[in-house]
Scaffold this motif. Structure first.
Motif, mmCIF file in Angstrom:
data_model
loop_
_atom_site.group_PDB
_atom_site.id
_atom_site.type_symbol
_atom_site.label_atom_id
_atom_site.label_comp_id
_atom_site.label_asym_id
_atom_site.label_seq_id
_atom_site.Cartn_x
_atom_site.Cartn_y
_atom_site.Cartn_z
ATOM 1 N N LEU A 64 38.466 35.831 39.729
ATOM 2 C CA LEU A 64 38.727 37.002 40.561
ATOM 3 C C LEU A 64 39.382 38.072 39.702
ATOM 4 O O LEU A 64 40.369 37.808 39.008
ATOM 5 C CB LEU A 64 39.648 36.643 41.733
ATOM 6 C CG LEU A 64 40.260 37.826 42.498
ATOM 7 C CD1 LEU A 64 39.179 38.664 43.174
ATOM 8 C CD2 LEU A 64 41.286 37.331 43.526
ATOM 9 N N TYR A 65 38.813 39.276 39.737
ATOM 10 C CA TYR A 65 39.390 40.413 39.022
ATOM 11 C C TYR A 65 39.482 41.595 39.966
ATOM 12 O O TYR A 65 38.564 41.857 40.763
ATOM 13 C CB TYR A 65 38.529 40.802 37.817
ATOM 14 C CG TYR A 65 38.644 39.865 36.639
ATOM 15 C CD1 TYR A 65 39.624 40.062 35.666
ATOM 16 C CD2 TYR A 65 37.783 38.784 36.506
ATOM 17 C CE1 TYR A 65 39.734 39.204 34.592
ATOM 18 C CE2 TYR A 65 37.886 37.919 35.432
ATOM 19 C CZ TYR A 65 38.867 38.129 34.474
ATOM 20 O OH TYR A 65 38.986 37.282 33.422
ATOM 21 N N PHE A 66 40.610 42.319 39.875
ATOM 22 C CA PHE A 66 40.745 43.621 40.526
ATOM 23 C C PHE A 66 40.449 44.676 39.470
ATOM 24 O O PHE A 66 41.022 44.649 38.373
ATOM 25 C CB PHE A 66 42.150 43.799 41.092
ATOM 26 C CG PHE A 66 42.548 42.734 42.082
ATOM 27 C CD1 PHE A 66 41.924 42.655 43.315
ATOM 28 C CD2 PHE A 66 43.536 41.814 41.770
ATOM 29 C CE1 PHE A 66 42.293 41.669 44.232
ATOM 30 C CE2 PHE A 66 43.919 40.836 42.665
ATOM 31 C CZ PHE A 66 43.288 40.758 43.897
ATOM 32 N N VAL A 80 48.361 52.604 38.854
ATOM 33 C CA VAL A 80 48.337 51.827 40.104
ATOM 34 C C VAL A 80 48.799 50.399 39.824
ATOM 35 O O VAL A 80 48.542 49.840 38.750
ATOM 36 C CB VAL A 80 46.922 51.841 40.712
ATOM 37 C CG1 VAL A 80 46.800 50.832 41.844
ATOM 38 C CG2 VAL A 80 46.587 53.234 41.224
ATOM 39 N N VAL A 81 49.478 49.783 40.796
ATOM 40 C CA VAL A 81 49.897 48.386 40.690
ATOM 41 C C VAL A 81 49.422 47.623 41.921
ATOM 42 O O VAL A 81 49.217 48.213 42.991
ATOM 43 C CB VAL A 81 51.435 48.251 40.563
ATOM 44 C CG1 VAL A 81 51.934 48.911 39.291
ATOM 45 C CG2 VAL A 81 52.140 48.828 41.788
ATOM 46 N N VAL A 122 41.915 46.675 34.657
ATOM 47 C CA VAL A 122 41.683 45.329 35.176
ATOM 48 C C VAL A 122 42.998 44.595 35.425
ATOM 49 O O VAL A 122 43.952 44.726 34.661
ATOM 50 C CB VAL A 122 40.817 44.507 34.187
ATOM 51 C CG1 VAL A 122 40.631 43.076 34.663
ATOM 52 C CG2 VAL A 122 39.470 45.182 33.987
ATOM 53 N N VAL A 123 43.020 43.789 36.496
ATOM 54 C CA VAL A 123 44.063 42.793 36.756
ATOM 55 C C VAL A 123 43.372 41.480 37.062
ATOM 56 O O VAL A 123 42.477 41.424 37.923
ATOM 57 C CB VAL A 123 44.970 43.191 37.939
ATOM 58 C CG1 VAL A 123 45.826 42.002 38.385
ATOM 59 C CG2 VAL A 123 45.877 44.348 37.555
ATOM 60 N N HIS A 124 43.767 40.435 36.337
ATOM 61 C CA HIS A 124 43.178 39.119 36.588
ATOM 62 C C HIS A 124 43.851 38.499 37.801
ATOM 63 O O HIS A 124 45.051 38.249 37.806
ATOM 64 C CB HIS A 124 43.366 38.211 35.366
ATOM 65 C CG HIS A 124 42.795 36.839 35.542
ATOM 66 N ND1 HIS A 124 43.505 35.703 35.279
ATOM 67 C CD2 HIS A 124 41.577 36.432 35.980
ATOM 68 C CE1 HIS A 124 42.753 34.642 35.526
ATOM 69 N NE2 HIS A 124 41.581 35.071 35.950
ATOM 70 N N GLY A 125 43.070 38.221 38.845
ATOM 71 C CA GLY A 125 43.630 37.715 40.099
ATOM 72 C C GLY A 125 43.639 36.216 40.228
ATOM 73 O O GLY A 125 44.251 35.681 41.155
ATOM 74 N N VAL A 160 45.513 46.788 33.221
ATOM 75 C CA VAL A 160 45.391 46.998 31.778
ATOM 76 C C VAL A 160 43.958 47.425 31.469
ATOM 77 O O VAL A 160 43.022 47.098 32.199
ATOM 78 C CB VAL A 160 45.739 45.710 30.995
ATOM 79 C CG1 VAL A 160 47.191 45.338 31.209
ATOM 80 C CG2 VAL A 160 44.831 44.549 31.395
ATOM 81 N N GLY A 161 43.803 48.180 30.385
ATOM 82 C CA GLY A 161 42.487 48.666 30.011
ATOM 83 C C GLY A 161 41.620 47.579 29.389
ATOM 84 O O GLY A 161 42.084 46.803 28.557
#
Length: 517
Positions: free
Chosen positions: A179-181, A191-192, A46-49, A39-40
């Motif tokens: 952790l963030y991707f 992308v996923v 960003v993806v919260h890991g 998500v923007g």
């Protein structure tokens, strides 16, 4: 009433069993990723890991033996990213994973971008040699060497998949870690995170830092319930002939509490050992806890109404009481399942508020109904001069009043605590909030057990037909059936009988109450 209560509770247990069979995607200190979308946020995707509190461990020379040595670490394993097939004909920008402690959050990002901090390096900042364009802006921490920790990968030409290298990052400073991707290339917006997992470990096990003290707390509460159970069941066995329905309800609450505390301890112990929360144990711990809280509230309510003490039944109120209890169970069960079953993270969503409100409103309704019923019961007891029962009910009222005042004060503190802890920086003390409610309910249960403990005089506190306790009738109806005075042979009315004081200083009314109660 007791049989109806057991019947309704058995149906609620069946509902919970069916709910648990439905199954959940369970995560814990082992965070699994399956098709997570970016998500923007600012100028980044960003993806919260994950986010968990971790206690520090001493630096280890051998990273592969960290788990065996009891060290704290975060390990990434085969985290795989996939892009759409129509975008595989070019070499992409970087896909990065960044791990940082919450106190170092200001070290991530740079100048303002569209009203927000720029997470990715912009061309203007790159010209100033402040960062590298296409990468995350971050500066090294002065208090936590080696952090923020960044791992990178990218999509090669004609490749749809990119994999982060598996790595174990040792934690040498206690803190709340995130952790963030992140992706800085806008062409990779579709992308996923296709698959992979991260493992978060504390020195004592896989329990998240904010939950670790709760395992010891539930062990302590299990011992406390066992001690209370030994006292209560020994008295119950000694004076079982004197037991009345209210004491059976208290026995049910104690039994449910013992099961609840034991299940919570085993749930946390298995979670700590494996890193994956056991679904079945968690669901049953939640269910036993919810049933116990429901029964406890119903017991307090029916005691306030005088059930089993000054009235034999609840009459037409039985269905309303059970309906309120069933509604409270359903709303509490859903709330507890959402909070405890599923993805475990130290960051809770705002959507949980919509589940908290119904439970809070039902609790408030319980309190209002309880004190309204207590007021009516106390007035009746005082009017009929049932002093023994009146003394018990006054002590019960005082205990409830203290519990309500303490609860309101704690709720205010909890709101203050959470409003000041937006980033979960005080995670080490967060366990006290759920623990307090368990301790408060246990304390109130101990007071109730002390007031209505089985004894050789138990029946003096129970309802008896001989006392003519027509509780459901109002005072006007009682006056209508009051027998009139008859004239004596002398033509005068018989004198009204007055209470006679016996040798112990008690009136005949009190003595009669004790004999018939």
């Amino acid at each position: 009433m007791f049989r109806l209560l057991l019947r309704s509770m058995s149906s609620l247990f069946l509902f919970s069993a069916l709910f648990s069979i439905a199954g959940f995607l369970v995560e814990g200190s082992v965070h699994e990723y399956k098709g997570e979308k970016f998500v923007g946020r600012g100028n980044a995707l960003v993806v919260h890991g994950g986010s968990e509190g971790i206690y520090f461990s001493r630096p280890s020379s051998n990273l592969t033996d960290m788990a065996a040595n009891g060290d704290a670490f975060i390990r990434l394993e085969k985290v795989t990213f996939r892009r759409p097939e129509d975008l595989h004909n070019f070499t992409s920008g970087l896909v990065q994973a960044i791990i940082f402690e919450v106190e170092d959050r200001e070290l991530i990002g740079g100048s303002a971008y569209g009203g927000q901090r720029a997470i990715c390096c912009t061309p203007d900042l790159a010209k100033l040699d402040a960062c590298t364009q296409g990468e995350i802006i971050h500066r090294p921490s002065t208090t936590n060497p080696g952090f923020p920790y960044v791992l990178t990968t990218s999509f090669s030409l004609d490749k749809d998949v990119a994999i982060l290298p598996s790595r174990s990052i040792e934690i040498t400073k206690t803190g709340m870690y995130n952790l963030y991707f992140m992706i800085c290339d806008p062409n990779l917006k579709d992308v996923v995170v296709e698959e992979g997992k991260t493992i978060w470990k504390n020195p004592t096990g896989y329990l998240p830092g904010r939950m670790a003290p709760l395992m010891n707390f539930y062990a302590f509460m299990s011992i406390a319930f066992v001690i209370l159970g030994i006292f209560w069941f020994s008295q119950y066995a000694r004076f079982w002939k004197e037991v009345f329905p209210l004491q059976n309800c208290i026995t049910l609450v104690i039994t449910l509490g013992m099961f609840e505390m034991a299940l919570w301890y085993f749930d946390y112990a298995e979670f700590n050992e494996t890193g994956v929360r056991p679904t079945g144990t968690t669901v049953w711990a939640v269910t036993f806890g919810t049933v116990k809280r429901t029964v406890a509230r119903l017991v307090i309510l029916i005691v306030s109404m005088g059930y089993g003490v000054v009235r034999p039944t609840l009459g037409g109120l039985t269905s309303k009481v059970l309906m309120l209890g069933g509604t409270f169970f359903l709303t509490s069960e859903v709330l507890e399942l959402v909070e405890n079953v599923g993805a475990v993270s130290d960051i809770s969503g705002k959507a949980i508020l919509f589940l908290v409100l119904p439970v809070a409103l039902l609790d408030a309704f319980f309190i209002l109904w309880v004190f309204k019923s207590l007021s009516a019961t106390l007035n009746k007891l005082q009017a009929r001069r049932m002093m023994v029962k009146l003394d018990i009910y006054r002590k019960f009222t005082n205990a409830l009043a203290v519990a309500v005042v303490v609860s309101v004060g704690w709720i205010c503190y909890e709101l203050y605590f959470k409003s000041r802890d937006v980033y979960n920086e005080h995670w080490q003390n967060a366990w006290v909030i759920p623990a307090f409610w368990q301790f408060l309910s246990f304390s109130l249960l101990c007071v109730i057990c002390a007031l209505w403990a089985p004894s050789q005089n138990s029946m003096r506190y129970s309802y008896s037909d001989d006392t003519n306790e027509e509780f459901d009738k109002d005072e006007s109806s009682l006056r209508l059936i009051k027998p009139a005075s008859y004239p004596t042979k002398d033509g005068l009315h018989a004198p009204e009988s007055r209470p006679v004081t016996n040798s112990n200083g008690a009136t005949d009314d009190d003595t009669g109450e004790e004999k018939t109660a």
